[in-house]
Design a protein around this motif. Structure first.
Motif, mmCIF file in Angstrom:
data_model
loop_
_atom_site.group_PDB
_atom_site.id
_atom_site.type_symbol
_atom_site.label_atom_id
_atom_site.label_comp_id
_atom_site.label_asym_id
_atom_site.label_seq_id
_atom_site.Cartn_x
_atom_site.Cartn_y
_atom_site.Cartn_z
ATOM 1 N N THR A 1 32.839 33.268 28.015
ATOM 2 C CA THR A 1 32.433 34.180 29.089
ATOM 3 C C THR A 1 32.891 33.649 30.445
ATOM 4 O OG1 THR A 1 30.520 34.980 27.845
ATOM 5 C CG2 THR A 1 30.444 35.244 30.236
ATOM 6 N N LEU A 2 32.711 32.360 30.680
ATOM 7 C CA LEU A 2 33.157 31.767 31.945
ATOM 8 C C LEU A 2 34.668 31.911 32.124
ATOM 9 C CD1 LEU A 2 31.031 28.483 32.113
ATOM 10 C CD2 LEU A 2 30.822 30.507 33.568
ATOM 11 N N LEU A 3 35.408 31.688 31.041
ATOM 12 C CA LEU A 3 36.865 31.819 31.137
ATOM 13 C C LEU A 3 37.269 33.269 31.403
ATOM 14 C CD1 LEU A 3 38.036 29.392 28.295
ATOM 15 C CD2 LEU A 3 38.178 29.051 30.776
ATOM 16 N N TRP A 4 36.577 34.217 30.770
ATOM 17 C CA TRP A 4 36.865 35.621 31.038
ATOM 18 C C TRP A 4 36.552 35.972 32.492
ATOM 19 C CZ3 TRP A 4 39.473 39.456 28.937
ATOM 20 C CH2 TRP A 4 39.817 39.379 27.593
ATOM 21 N N LEU A 5 35.505 35.372 33.044
ATOM 22 C CA LEU A 5 35.150 35.643 34.430
ATOM 23 C C LEU A 5 36.186 35.108 35.409
ATOM 24 C CD1 LEU A 5 31.314 34.901 34.462
ATOM 25 C CD2 LEU A 5 32.395 37.090 35.027
ATOM 26 N N LEU A 6 36.760 33.968 35.100
ATOM 27 C CA LEU A 6 37.569 33.255 36.090
ATOM 28 C C LEU A 6 39.072 33.285 35.837
ATOM 29 C CD1 LEU A 6 35.295 30.107 36.497
ATOM 30 C CD2 LEU A 6 35.538 32.019 38.085
ATOM 31 N N LEU A 7 39.489 33.445 34.589
ATOM 32 C CA LEU A 7 40.917 33.312 34.300
ATOM 33 C C LEU A 7 41.695 34.610 34.504
ATOM 34 C CD1 LEU A 7 42.800 31.049 33.611
ATOM 35 C CD2 LEU A 7 42.482 31.533 31.183
ATOM 36 N N PRO A 8 41.424 35.684 33.749
ATOM 37 C CA PRO A 8 42.230 36.895 33.978
ATOM 38 C C PRO A 8 41.944 37.573 35.315
ATOM 39 C CG PRO A 8 40.484 37.363 32.411
ATOM 40 C CD PRO A 8 40.446 35.889 32.660
ATOM 41 N N THR A 9 40.751 37.357 35.866
ATOM 42 C CA THR A 9 40.389 38.023 37.119
ATOM 43 C C THR A 9 40.828 37.248 38.352
ATOM 44 O OG1 THR A 9 38.225 36.993 36.909
ATOM 45 C CG2 THR A 9 38.413 39.266 36.192
ATOM 46 N N THR A 10 40.840 35.927 38.277
ATOM 47 C CA THR A 10 41.120 35.129 39.486
ATOM 48 C C THR A 10 42.104 33.990 39.270
ATOM 49 O OG1 THR A 10 39.442 33.377 39.247
ATOM 50 C CG2 THR A 10 38.679 35.516 40.070
ATOM 51 N N GLY A 11 42.568 33.791 38.046
ATOM 52 C CA GLY A 11 43.477 32.676 37.816
ATOM 53 C C GLY A 11 42.880 31.335 38.188
ATOM 54 N N LEU A 12 41.553 31.227 38.159
ATOM 55 C CA LEU A 12 40.770 30.029 38.508
ATOM 56 C C LEU A 12 40.774 29.722 40.006
ATOM 57 C CD1 LEU A 12 41.691 27.569 35.587
ATOM 58 C CD2 LEU A 12 39.767 29.162 35.733
ATOM 59 N N LEU A 13 41.533 30.472 40.802
ATOM 60 C CA LEU A 13 41.588 30.181 42.233
ATOM 61 C C LEU A 13 40.254 30.428 42.913
ATOM 62 C CD1 LEU A 13 43.611 29.231 44.404
ATOM 63 C CD2 LEU A 13 44.007 31.646 44.934
ATOM 64 N N ALA A 14 39.428 31.328 42.371
ATOM 65 C CA ALA A 14 38.122 31.617 42.973
ATOM 66 C C ALA A 14 37.236 30.387 43.037
ATOM 67 C CB ALA A 14 37.418 32.724 42.194
ATOM 68 N N LEU A 15 37.521 29.382 42.230
ATOM 69 C CA LEU A 15 36.732 28.155 42.261
ATOM 70 C C LEU A 15 36.820 27.456 43.614
ATOM 71 C CD1 LEU A 15 37.653 26.779 38.720
ATOM 72 C CD2 LEU A 15 35.397 27.575 39.457
ATOM 73 N N ARG A 16 37.794 27.816 44.424
ATOM 74 C CA ARG A 16 37.957 27.212 45.742
ATOM 75 C C ARG A 16 37.138 27.911 46.823
ATOM 76 N NH1 ARG A 16 42.594 24.028 46.409
ATOM 77 N NH2 ARG A 16 42.740 24.695 48.586
ATOM 78 N N SER A 17 36.404 28.965 46.467
ATOM 79 C CA SER A 17 35.630 29.705 47.462
ATOM 80 C C SER A 17 34.138 29.487 47.252
ATOM 81 C CB SER A 17 35.933 31.202 47.361
ATOM 82 O OG SER A 17 35.035 31.955 48.152
ATOM 83 N N PRO A 18 33.382 29.254 48.336
ATOM 84 C CA PRO A 18 31.923 29.137 48.203
ATOM 85 C C PRO A 18 31.250 30.436 47.782
ATOM 86 C CG PRO A 18 32.558 29.134 50.522
ATOM 87 C CD PRO A 18 33.827 29.019 49.729
ATOM 88 N N LEU A 19 31.944 31.567 47.878
ATOM 89 C CA LEU A 19 31.348 32.826 47.440
ATOM 90 C C LEU A 19 30.971 32.782 45.965
ATOM 91 C CD1 LEU A 19 32.508 33.845 50.182
ATOM 92 C CD2 LEU A 19 33.010 35.999 49.029
ATOM 93 N N LEU A 20 31.643 31.935 45.213
ATOM 94 C CA LEU A 20 31.366 31.857 43.784
ATOM 95 C C LEU A 20 29.954 31.353 43.504
ATOM 96 C CD1 LEU A 20 33.193 32.699 41.483
ATOM 97 C CD2 LEU A 20 33.729 30.294 41.082
ATOM 98 N N LEU A 21 29.327 30.704 44.497
ATOM 99 C CA LEU A 21 27.939 30.264 44.329
ATOM 100 C C LEU A 21 27.005 31.448 44.069
ATOM 101 C CD1 LEU A 21 27.723 27.682 47.268
ATOM 102 C CD2 LEU A 21 27.854 27.161 44.824
ATOM 103 N N ILE A 22 27.403 32.628 44.539
ATOM 104 C CA ILE A 22 26.549 33.813 44.399
ATOM 105 C C ILE A 22 26.436 34.232 42.935
ATOM 106 C CG2 ILE A 22 26.327 36.243 45.095
ATOM 107 C CD1 ILE A 22 27.837 35.400 47.691
#
Length: 493
Positions: free
Chosen positions: A297-318
């Motif tokens: 589930t985590l990979l589906w959230l972050l890989l096809p949607t953001t290419g893992l780049l979203a991990l660099r944003s504090p918005l992901l804390l939400i």
């Protein structure tokens, strides 16, 4: 700017430097037109792009969800439950959902008073389709702030790509395909809140997020997480906003606690919150149980949607509160990518991508700048490719628009039930009846002996529906009223 906080970057405030402009194309995309240049037809079209995209997606969402209803392919009882609650609101009554138990107040199950907003529309159009169309509209509206915010940060092409990636994201499609759920109200609230946050409009961001406490009991923690991110972003550039952010964060946490321990139990027939036993060890599960499913589930959230780049944003804390309660739950339905549970995460991860890409474009590492430039288009391409195996693919299929003769025959059978009659039913017939009858779930407590029993027995779970109906209510006698293509209607004799 010397001495400026890293968050206070010039491109994020470019809208204040270009009078009359409401978007911020980046240098890597379309450069901004001079302030004194009249907007061209292309400019006007691009400015309407978020609305046009939302309109197209609204049509697609409506076709998919209403088509599923017309084909009697509902996958749960939720549409019936919500229709019963909204129907009660529409008649100025307490939101009783008999499907949860005779006389059960829905506010004692989940705290979602926001659904009362649908009551005026339901009063005019008393049908489950009203709820499905409202859900499609609310989800489509959330596309506008996501696309608009991404465009201001990344430029026209990349912003539109992120809008497409969001609108076609698997989490949103799963939610639209899942009959109806109150989280459709959360998506525009979260999206508008994050748009304001990315524009450094701190109070607007907090105000947009505040109604989340009325959408569902767990979203108070999402409100708190939004406020924490506002506090992180404003602490140096706008210290006057910091107390408001911290106050809202505390309010969100307290609202969740009060709702779970006082408000919901006050409406619940047994004076408790029914879902405590699904959390943590009391539900028989730990954080490591189902680790493979949770990781996927985590990979589906972050890989096809953001290419893992979203991990660099504090918005992901939400996203953490929602992921927290889902992964701590002992109910494995919450762990995966099915159903509607990931929808509220989609505006978070896509705008985290926009935020991270905006920052990465100023990186000293050339590979990261190139990656950030190309990733929005890649996310949109991935969403389009995945859509071929997701619900919106049905828009291109003829069967989506058809209502077979079998379904028409089942509808005619169910029309034999008079308006206002009491009925016990399972998932198949439920949403065909809740707009005009008092409907109970066949597996619930049975203090009410219904006049009719309507069952979907297509998979052969019972070989003798008459015997089954009589076993539900000893002393009552049910006779076969009609059958149609695997559906059975029984009447109390």
């Amino acid at each position: 700017m010397p001495g400026a906080h890293p968050d206070a970057t010039a491109p994020e405030r470019a809208d204040e430097l270009i009078p009359g402009r409401d978007r911020i194309p980046s240098a890597a995309a379309d450069g901004p037109a001079p302030a004194d240049t009249a907007p061209t037809r292309a400019d006007r079209l691009w400015e309407r792009a978020p609305l046009l995209l939302a309109a197209a997606l609204f049509a697609a969402y409506t076709i998919v969800s209403v088509g599923r209803y017309r084909r009697m392919e509902s996958r749960s009882w939720d549409l019936g439950i919500f229709e019963q609650a909204v129907r009660a609101y529409a008649h100025l009554q307490a939101p009783v959902a008999d499907l949860k138990g005779p006389g059960a107040n829905i506010l004692g199950d989940h705290f979602s008073p926001v659904t009362a907003l649908l009551a005026p529309f339901y009063r005019l159009f008393p049908s489950p389709i009203t709820l499905l169309v409202a859900q499609a509209l609310l989800v489509a509206v959330s596309v506008v702030p996501v696309t608009r915010a991404a465009t201001r940060l990344l430029g026209r092409a990349s912003g539109a790509a992120i809008g497409v990636a969001y609108g076609l994201s698997w989490g949103v499609q799963r939610a639209v395909d899942f009959d109806f759920h109150e989280i459709c109200f959360a998506l525009p609230l979260i999206a508008f809140s994050l748009e304001a946050l990315l524009r450094r409009r701190w109070r607007a961001a907090l105000l947009w997020a505040l109604p989340l406490v009325l959408v569902k009991e767990d979203l108070g923690m999402t409100l708190a997480a939004v406020a924490v991110v506002v506090a992180i972003r404003c602490r140096r550039t706008d210290p006057k906003a910091l107390p408001y952010a911290l106050g809202v964060a505390a309010f969100g946490a307290v609202a969740t606690l009060v709702t779970l321990t006082l408000v919901i139990p006050a409406f619940n027939s047994v004076g408790a919150y029914d879902y405590w036993d699904k959390v943590g060890d009391s539900g028989g599960a730990g954080i490591l149980d189902g680790a493979g499913t949770k990781l996927r589930t985590l990979l589906w959230l972050l890989l096809p949607t953001t290419g893992l780049l979203a991990l660099r944003s504090p918005l992901l804390l939400i996203a953490l509160p929602t992921l927290g309660w889902r992964f701590l739950s002992g109910d494995d339905h919450y762990w995966g990518t099915d159903w509607h549970y990931s929808a509220v995460l989609m505006p978070v991860v896509l705008l985290a991508l926009a935020d991270a890409a905006h920052t990465a474009r100023r990186s000293g590492r050339s590979w990261l700048r190139r990656y950030a430039d190309r990733l929005p288009a890649c996310a949109a391409a991935a969403a389009l490719a995945l859509t071929t195996a997701l619900p919106l693919a049905g828009v291109t299929e003829a069967a989506t628009y058809e209502k077979s003769g079998r379904i028409a025959a089942v509808d005619r059978m169910l029309e034999r039930i008079p308006d206002g009659a009491t009925v016990e039913a399972n998932i198949g017939p439920i949403s065909r009846l809740t707009s005009r009858a008092r409907v109970f779930w066949v597996g619930a407590a049975r203090p009410v002996v219904p006049r009719y029993v309507a069952l979907d027995v297509r998979d052969g779970w019972t070989k003798d529906p008459v015997k089954y109906a009589n076993s539900l209510h000893p002393g009552a006698r049910y006779v076969l009223e009609d059958t149609a293509y695997g559906y059975v209607l029984l009447r109390r004799d």
